[in-house]
Design an enzyme around this catalytic site. Sequence first.
Site, PDB file in Angstrom:
ATOM      1  N   GLU A  89       0.824  -1.427   0.100  1.00 57.54           N
ATOM      2  CA  GLU A  89      -0.112   0.108  -0.160  1.00 57.54           C
ATOM      3  C   GLU A  89       0.732   1.150   0.017  1.00 57.54           C
ATOM      4  OE1 GLU A  89      -3.072   1.037  -0.291  1.00 57.54           O
ATOM      5  OE2 GLU A  89      -4.460  -0.649   0.476  1.00 57.54           O
ATOM      6  N   ARG A 126      -7.397   1.475  13.110  1.00 55.39           N
ATOM      7  CA  ARG A 126      -6.002   1.823  12.324  1.00 55.39           C
ATOM      8  C   ARG A 126      -6.100   2.898  11.469  1.00 55.39           C
ATOM      9  NH1 ARG A 126      -4.695  -0.189   7.790  1.00 55.39           N
ATOM     10  NH2 ARG A 126      -5.062  -2.331   7.113  1.00 55.39           N
ATOM     11  N   ASN A 176      -5.176   4.333   7.855  1.00 57.47           N
ATOM     12  CA  ASN A 176      -5.533   3.543   6.902  1.00 57.47           C
ATOM     13  C   ASN A 176      -5.455   4.629   5.342  1.00 57.47           C
ATOM     14  OD1 ASN A 176      -5.499   1.195   5.065  1.00 57.47           O
ATOM     15  ND2 ASN A 176      -7.508   1.912   4.498  1.00 57.47           N
ATOM     16  N   GLU A 220     -14.041  -4.229  12.183  1.00 53.05           N
ATOM     17  CA  GLU A 220     -15.236  -5.249  11.618  1.00 53.05           C
ATOM     18  C   GLU A 220     -16.376  -4.310  10.960  1.00 53.05           C
ATOM     19  OE1 GLU A 220     -14.346  -4.973  15.492  1.00 53.05           O
ATOM     20  OE2 GLU A 220     -13.279  -6.703  14.792  1.00 53.05           O
ATOM     21  N   ASN A 251      -9.963   5.255   2.540  1.00 59.13           N
ATOM     22  CA  ASN A 251      -8.889   5.012   1.845  1.00 59.13           C
ATOM     23  C   ASN A 251      -8.393   6.069   0.639  1.00 59.13           C
ATOM     24  OD1 ASN A 251      -7.496   2.524   1.077  1.00 59.13           O
ATOM     25  ND2 ASN A 251      -9.592   1.379   1.003  1.00 59.13           N
ATOM     26  N   ASP A 293     -10.072   1.481  -4.009  1.00 58.88           N
ATOM     27  CA  ASP A 293      -9.092   1.506  -2.872  1.00 58.88           C
ATOM     28  C   ASP A 293      -8.155   2.752  -2.838  1.00 58.88           C
ATOM     29  OD1 ASP A 293      -7.080   0.918  -1.196  1.00 58.88           O
ATOM     30  OD2 ASP A 293      -7.137  -1.378  -1.521  1.00 58.88           O
TER      31      ASP A 293
HETATM   32 CA    CA Z   1      -5.944   0.923   0.851  1.00 53.59          CA
END
Ligand code: CA
Length: 291
Positions: free
Chosen positions: A15, A94, A96, A114, A142, A192
């Site tokens: 990533e 967390r 991201n 979750e 994202n 993403d």
């Molecule tokens: Ca990502």
Amino acid sequence: MYVEVAARIGADLGESPVWDVERELLHFVDIHSQRIHQLHPVTSAVTTLEVDGPPGAIALLADGGYVAGIGLDFTALGFDGTSRLIARATWGDRINDGKCDARGRFISGTLDNERRQGAAALYSVDTGGALTELVPDVTLSNGLDWNVSNDVLYYIDTPTERVDAFDYDIETGAISNRRVFADLQSAAGRPDGLTVDSEGGVWVALARGGVIHRYSANGKLDEVVPIPTPGVTSCTFGGADLSQLFVTTARALLSGVQQKDDQVAGDVFVVEGLGVRGRPANRYGNNVSKG
Ligand code: CA
């Protein structure tokens, strides 16, 4: 146009690719293995920094090193691994994905493990370390980037299956006027990471879709780039003239059977011959030392 492997990494969750124009190398992370990699594309050499937690996002510091989202901490991280806490996110499990704006702020969101709807957020960390919650009610924060004039922020909260746009005030860092830029509900895979090229085109990685989509600045799909593995996570332009598109991928996005058969899952790819260039990556403001 052609695609080839730039680095045989086999990342579990590759990533956050960032091109370093000064050192002519690609920084990227493997979140699950808690590693930050540096790839020198000319020699294919890779050096690796192990970090103390999952590095969900990195950007470069103005004076060397990284601003990194590790767990829920926004941290100034030297290339030697020394670290200093800048701020701590409150929503989500967390950090991201994230990027710096043209004034040196670090914009970065969180995810809920979750995938509870609305349990995460998108934050802005200013150059003095002050944390602002930009977008509440996020689920899986994202990709993000700005248009060429830095007055529009593109943003993906993956479960929405959209790329949204906000008006962005570069002077204050404030956002407003959220709207849909591109609807990807019928696309293969889920949106993403993303990057914006120097013509304002928006390149979106489709996780589990094995493709990168380019949308023109008016939101129209105008290019589809197939990548030889389905777990496409993010992309950024790099190379000496910023004409190569580097693409990170993930083994973790594949089923067990797919992982067995897929020899290139998790590798970093480079796409040549797209006929468009990227922009140099913004860096985090220089009043935070590299630690
Ligand atoms: Ca990502």
